[in-house]
Design a protein around this motif. Structure first.
Motif, PDB file in Angstrom:
ATOM      1  N   ASN A 177      -3.450   3.757  -6.437  1.00  0.00           N
ATOM      2  CA  ASN A 177      -3.542   2.238  -7.028  1.00  0.00           C
ATOM      3  C   ASN A 177      -4.289   1.206  -5.150  1.00  0.00           C
ATOM      4  N   ARG A 178      -5.617   1.310  -5.605  1.00  0.00           N
ATOM      5  CA  ARG A 178      -6.881   0.928  -4.983  1.00  0.00           C
ATOM      6  C   ARG A 178      -6.498  -0.189  -4.521  1.00  0.00           C
ATOM      7  N   ALA A 179      -7.687  -0.905  -3.947  1.00  0.00           N
ATOM      8  CA  ALA A 179      -7.758  -2.784  -4.215  1.00  0.00           C
ATOM      9  C   ALA A 179      -9.278  -3.091  -2.541  1.00  0.00           C
ATOM     10  N   VAL A 180     -10.093  -3.216  -2.617  1.00  0.00           N
ATOM     11  CA  VAL A 180     -11.115  -3.293  -1.911  1.00  0.00           C
ATOM     12  C   VAL A 180     -10.700  -4.565  -1.431  1.00  0.00           C
ATOM     13  N   ALA A 181     -10.604  -4.560   0.042  1.00  0.00           N
ATOM     14  CA  ALA A 181     -10.792  -5.464   1.153  1.00  0.00           C
ATOM     15  C   ALA A 181     -12.026  -5.625   1.954  1.00  0.00           C
ATOM     16  N   TYR A 182     -11.930  -7.250   2.241  1.00  0.00           N
ATOM     17  CA  TYR A 182     -12.936  -7.572   2.256  1.00  0.00           C
ATOM     18  C   TYR A 182     -13.135  -7.736   4.045  1.00  0.00           C
ATOM     19  N   LEU A 183     -13.641  -7.139   5.103  1.00  0.00           N
ATOM     20  CA  LEU A 183     -13.535  -7.509   6.353  1.00  0.00           C
ATOM     21  C   LEU A 183     -13.591  -8.542   6.256  1.00  0.00           C
ATOM     22  N   LYS A 184     -14.893  -8.527   6.888  1.00  0.00           N
ATOM     23  CA  LYS A 184     -16.458  -9.374   6.960  1.00  0.00           C
ATOM     24  C   LYS A 184     -17.377  -9.681   6.262  1.00  0.00           C
ATOM     25  N   PRO A 185     -18.857 -10.519   6.556  1.00  0.00           N
ATOM     26  CA  PRO A 185     -18.924 -10.663   5.928  1.00  0.00           C
ATOM     27  C   PRO A 185     -19.936  -9.258   5.765  1.00  0.00           C
ATOM     28  N   GLY A 186     -20.590  -8.479   5.111  1.00  0.00           N
ATOM     29  CA  GLY A 186     -21.469  -7.503   4.737  1.00  0.00           C
ATOM     30  C   GLY A 186     -19.969  -5.871   4.565  1.00  0.00           C
ATOM     31  N   ALA A 187     -18.844  -6.035   5.823  1.00  0.00           N
ATOM     32  CA  ALA A 187     -18.232  -4.908   5.560  1.00  0.00           C
ATOM     33  C   ALA A 187     -16.739  -4.709   4.773  1.00  0.00           C
ATOM     34  N   VAL A 188     -16.828  -3.947   4.071  1.00  0.00           N
ATOM     35  CA  VAL A 188     -15.355  -3.974   2.910  1.00  0.00           C
ATOM     36  C   VAL A 188     -15.257  -2.687   2.828  1.00  0.00           C
ATOM     37  N   GLU A 189     -13.726  -2.209   2.404  1.00  0.00           N
ATOM     38  CA  GLU A 189     -13.200  -1.051   2.838  1.00  0.00           C
ATOM     39  C   GLU A 189     -11.812  -1.129   1.572  1.00  0.00           C
ATOM     40  N   VAL A 190     -12.039   0.577   0.986  1.00  0.00           N
ATOM     41  CA  VAL A 190     -11.166   0.278  -0.186  1.00  0.00           C
ATOM     42  C   VAL A 190      -9.751   1.221   0.547  1.00  0.00           C
ATOM     43  N   ARG A 191      -8.970   0.140   0.003  1.00  0.00           N
ATOM     44  CA  ARG A 191      -7.942   0.940   1.219  1.00  0.00           C
ATOM     45  C   ARG A 191      -6.444   1.329  -0.010  1.00  0.00           C
ATOM     46  N   ILE A 192      -5.118   1.741   0.153  1.00  0.00           N
ATOM     47  CA  ILE A 192      -4.532   2.462  -0.541  1.00  0.00           C
ATOM     48  C   ILE A 192      -3.700   1.327  -0.786  1.00  0.00           C
ATOM     49  N   ILE A 193      -3.724   0.803  -2.092  1.00  0.00           N
ATOM     50  CA  ILE A 193      -1.605  -0.364  -1.486  1.00  0.00           C
ATOM     51  C   ILE A 193      -0.979   0.388  -2.322  1.00  0.00           C
ATOM     52  N   ASP A 194       0.788  -0.133  -1.878  1.00  0.00           N
ATOM     53  CA  ASP A 194       1.897  -0.202  -3.177  1.00  0.00           C
ATOM     54  C   ASP A 194       1.433  -0.551  -4.671  1.00  0.00           C
ATOM     55  N   HIS A 195       2.627  -0.059  -5.375  1.00  0.00           N
ATOM     56  CA  HIS A 195       2.001  -0.826  -6.480  1.00  0.00           C
ATOM     57  C   HIS A 195       3.239  -1.233  -6.937  1.00  0.00           C
ATOM     58  N   PRO A 196       2.828  -2.705  -7.447  1.00  0.00           N
ATOM     59  CA  PRO A 196       3.727  -3.963  -7.531  1.00  0.00           C
ATOM     60  C   PRO A 196       5.327  -3.981  -8.290  1.00  0.00           C
ATOM     61  N   THR A 197       6.038  -4.331  -7.758  1.00  0.00           N
ATOM     62  CA  THR A 197       7.933  -4.467  -8.184  1.00  0.00           C
ATOM     63  C   THR A 197       7.883  -5.108  -8.670  1.00  0.00           C
ATOM     64  N   LEU A 198       8.844  -5.910  -9.387  1.00  0.00           N
ATOM     65  CA  LEU A 198       9.171  -6.672 -10.020  1.00  0.00           C
ATOM     66  C   LEU A 198      10.523  -7.993  -9.597  1.00  0.00           C
TER      67      LEU A 198
END
Length: 56
Positions: free
Chosen positions: A4-25
């Motif tokens: 499960n991946r998400a885009v993290a916006y670190l600062k203006p002009g800098a982004v990173e793809v991070r692996i995140i946990d799958h959501p739980t209930l």
């Protein structure tokens, strides 16, 4: 890369793809969650749907 991946916006002009946990209930502690409900499992997912009001 899988998972499960998400885009993290670190600062203006800098982004990173991070692996995140799958959501739980299970409810996690935080603002607005009563301490008695932490860890409680939710068994139903409600889907919110919106509609534009019809013109009269």
């Amino acid at each position: 890369m899988s998972g499960n991946r998400a885009v993290a916006y670190l600062k203006p002009g800098a982004v990173e793809v991070r692996i995140i946990d799958h959501p739980t209930l299970g409810l996690q502690g935080g603002p607005g969650v009563a301490p008695d409900n932490v860890g409680r499992e939710c068994r139903v997912i409600l889907k919110a749907r919106g509609a534009r009001p019809a013109s009269v």
